[in-house]
Design an enzyme around this catalytic site. Structure first.
Site, short mmCIF file in Angstrom:
data_model
loop_
_atom_site.label_atom_id
_atom_site.label_comp_id
_atom_site.label_asym_id
_atom_site.label_seq_id
_atom_site.Cartn_x
_atom_site.Cartn_y
_atom_site.Cartn_z
CB SER A 10 -24.21 -31.94 52.81
OG SER A 10 -25.42 -32.43 53.36
CD GLU A 64 -3.13 -0.65 0.20
OE1 GLU A 64 -3.06 0.42 -0.42
OE2 GLU A 64 -4.06 -1.46 0.02
#
Length: 784
Positions: A347, A88
């Site tokens: 429990s 680019e």
């Protein structure tokens, strides 16, 4: 003076100087009046919740509906930056926003070929077009160039490149290389191959036409063009390019990641300004956990959900988290996070009670406890299976989750103290409105959260330190003392020795498994099934039930939650399985003790040692057997007997006897129905000799319940106030005065409890005496 050169008049010089000053000032003014629309990526970015390796767990679109995950050049692969700049803008680091050479080349190619061969736009010019709509016209191009110069004047190259990485279009609502990499490739942008880097570098050129999920052939052609240019420029070797060109373009459908969905939603709510939330989640383990939970829930009745959490006890990072079995499923309330919902814990609180009882000097691992029908005021608990087992050791009672021994221990320790200790450790117990801590808490008569319980179970692998699970990597470690290292070790051993139900470990290779100390729980009415396990490298908590609180008959912890726990344990990564077990702390020792008195064998007369058991002792102390509800602890009974006949002698005997002094060790009266004939005989006084006239029974003595003789009392390690103990005077009929070394420290009525505070350290004598002169006494030692 040269007559051929006209003289510069003073007014011309002033005009030139004015222009030199005015034009820059005018340009600066225009720049200030019409600045480029530079955004703050944090204000418009999407939010992504990441696993520990950077894998996205769940993403949330930004305010504009766009998927954009902020990154910097340091966060992406160098291969991508090489491909991007080479393709680019090769002179990106050398121009001021506009590359004149590139513009001239692009113009010349367009004139020669009659079409655009290469663009002249720099990355900065592309950023300008990304930030505001600029038409593809000549005036638009000029405006784009001006904006690029403005941007270059304001930002560094690093900042400009960051804007490109965040705002480059990649098709649909994807913006930025990180979002594209996650969406198309399923990995972060710092893990790209050469081919993937080239593909992402070219996509912003035509994001709709080159979308790899829709147009893979066009995307591959464009990618190969980038690879060829990199080869021509010498940026990448021929072999690398050739290999990269062999890779197929395979893209996933654009679907945002969705793992640990409820955790991600929670973290986003807790950190609304954060755009990257880093967790300690193991991405692979998370996916295995979610799959196993969903498969398991599919076998259960309709509307059933499940939650699970996996924690590394070494740093308390949460490595996997599922708040529901099927996220978003309306039938099973998949939008409710059950990992942090208050539910009855059944429990699962019992291991903490046994640890506190060890620290309080009430028991050792083999202490004799009574699993027999008992009444605690108006409270009459029973066992889950409605059976009673008589004499049991503390370890057996805990492993089998027997209710009566646990309630008796809580009665000795005190419910308020237990609730306070749990709250301090990060497990707030929620009671019904207006209810005080009571004995039913230990059987599930309260509410707790799975996340908190898992953090507390970590204490069994962290020398007694509970800690809050860390949901993000930057969350500080918050730990609190729950029990001593010694009691944590003993409770862990008590639980771990249970092994896996239904398996004989000696016949199975368990070297590739984590060794769990586990406990299950079931709430009243089968509404909640729990299983929690603690291994050296993993704490796992599982909850199964219906979020709406309706019952699941027949579904309880051992069959509904425990198999899922072990399934998740088998899915752990190697680094969590291979953690070695902690060594036994120096405060723990092994010894042989005797029932029914509970003392060490070497401290017990042979005739008093009815049963021998191996025990783990804390601080080399063997507490004597506790008394059952409203009954004193067993103590040796001395009597006279005839040496030959072995009959008891008492009062006035008319015959001739060869007397000797003997004694026996009684069992708690509640346990006699479970003793064999030999044990009952040894615990019962012999028949009185026929020639003896026994005197009337002496006045019953008063006994102190709540502390054994010789008890060691000390404050919990996480408190500074003096220790407090709830005691009873059994056998009293009216007011009882409590004296400590002759000092009045409290009053009570009958056998009602009294809360006494022990402020002075050292050995002391505690006496309880009522109005009729009956009294009881014990020796104790207080440590501060």
């Amino acid at each position: 003076m040269n007559p051929s050169r006209p003289a510069v008049r003073p007014c011309d010089r002033r005009l030139m100087l004015a222009l030199l000053l005015i034009v820059p000032a005018l340009l600066l003014l225009l720049d200030r009046l019409f600045p480029p629309p530079l955004p703050n990526p944090q204000d418009t970015a999407a939010t992504v919740v990441l696993a520990r390796d950077g894998t996205p767990l769940r993403a949330f679109a930004g305010p504009d509906g766009v998927w954009r995950y902020p990154v910097t050049p340091d966060d992406v692969s160098p291969l991508y930056l090489e491909a991007l700049l080479a393709y680019e803008d090769r002179r990106f680091h050398h121009h001021a926003g506009v590359d004149a050479l590139a513009l001239l080349r692009a113009t010349a190619q367009a004139l020669i070929h009659g079409e655009t061969i290469s663009g002249g736009s720099t990355l900065t010019m592309q950023v300008a077009r990304m930030l505001e709509p600029i038409p593809h016209t000549l005036p638009g191009k000029l405006r784009q160039m001006v904006r690029a110069v403005q941007i270059e004047a304001r930002l560094s190259k690093h900042e400009i490149l960051t804007l490109y990485l965040d705002y480059a279009p990649f098709g649909g609502t994807l913006q930025g290389v990180q979002a594209a990499s996650y969406a198309y490739l399923g990995r972060p942008a710092n893990e790209l191959s050469h081919a993937e880097a080239a593909l992402l570098a070219v996509l912003p050129q035509a994001p709709s036409r080159l979308r790899p999920d829709r147009h893979p052939h066009a995307a591959r052609t464009a990618r190969d063009k980038v690879l060829q240019r990199l080869e021509q420029q010498g940026a990448w070797d021929d072999d690398i390019v050739a290999q990269a060109q062999q890779e197929n373009v395979v893209a996933r459908a654009l679907r945002p990641p969705l793992h640990a969905a409820l955790l991600a939603q929670r973290l986003r709510e807790e950190h609304p300004r954060s755009r990257r939330i880093q967790t300690g989640i193991d991405a692979d383990l998370q996916q295995r956990l979610e799959q196993r939970i969903e498969d398991w829930a599919a076998r259960l009745p309709p509307r059933t959900s499940a939650a699970a959490i996996v924690i590394d006890p070494r740093d308390m990072q949460v490595r996997a988290y599922a708040g529901a079995a099927r996220f978003g499923d309306e039938a099973s309330f998949g939008h409710i996070d059950m990992a942090r919902a208050f539910r009855s814990p059944g429990s699962t609180l019992k291991p903490f009670l046994y640890g506190m009882a060890l620290d309080a000097g009430l028991i050792h691992s083999a202490s004799l406890l009574a699993d027999a029908p008992q009444e605690f005021g108006n409270y009459r608990p029973g066992n889950f299976d409605q059976r009673f087992r008589g004499p049991v050791s503390a370890a057996q009672a805990l492993r089998q989750s027997l209710n009566l021994p646990a309630v008796a221990l809580l009665d000795h320790l005190g419910p308020a103290q237990f609730a306070a200790r749990m709250r301090h450790a990060g497990v707030p117990l929620r009671l019904p409105h207006g209810t005080e801590p009571n004995l039913s808490m230990i059987l599930g008569g309260t509410e707790a959260r799975l996340e908190d319980l898992a953090g507390a179970y970590a204490a069994f692998q962290r020398d007694g330190l509970a800690a809050t699970p860390r949901l993000t990597t930057d969350e500080p470690l918050r730990e609190r003392r729950l029990m001593s290292p010694g009691s944590a070790h003993i409770v862990r051993r008590m639980l771990q020795d249970a092994g896996r139900p239904g398996e004989e470990n000696e016949r199975i290779d368990t070297s590739s498994r984590a060794a769990f100390a586990w406990k299950t729980g079931t709430s009243y009415g089968f509404r909640d099934a729990w299983a929690l396990g603690a291994a050296p490298g993993a704490i796992i908590g599982v909850w199964v039930g219906r979020p709406d609180g309706t019952s699941l008959p027949g579904q309880y912890g051992a069959i509904t939650a425990l198999p899922l726990l072990f399934s998740l344990g088998d899915a752990l990564p190697r680094d969590m399985i291979a953690v070695p077990q902690r060594p036994m702390p120096p405060s723990v020792s092994e010894s042989t003790i005797c029932w029914p008195l509970g003392k060490r064998a070497e401290d017990t007369q042979a005739e008093h040692c009815t049963r021998r058991l191996d025990a783990l002792l804390l601080d080399n102390t063997a507490p004597p057997t506790l008394g059952a509800a409203n009954l004193p602890p067993p103590a040796p009974i001395a009597y006279r007997r005839d040496r030959k006949s072995r009959l008891r002698l008492a009062g006035n005997c008319t015959g001739t006897h060869e007397e000797e002094l003997a004694s026996l060790a009684p069992w708690p009266a509640l346990l006699h129905p479970w003793l064999n004939a030999s044990e009952r005989q040894r615990a019962t006084l012999p028949r009185l000799s026929p020639d003896c006239d026994a005197p009337s029974e002496p006045l019953p003595t008063l006994r102190i319940a709540g502390l054994p003789d010789g008890a060691l009392i000390r404050s919990p390690s996480n408190r500074t106030e003096p220790p407090r103990i709830s005691l009873r005077a059994l056998g009293a009929a009216d007011t009882v005065n409590w004296l400590l070394d002759g000092r009045l420290i409290g009053n009570s009525v009958g056998d009602a409890p009294v809360l006494l505070e022990f402020t002075q350290p050292g050995k002391q004598r505690l006496v309880a005496i009522d109005a009729q002169g009956r009294y009881g006494e014990i020796q104790l030692r207080v440590e501060r």
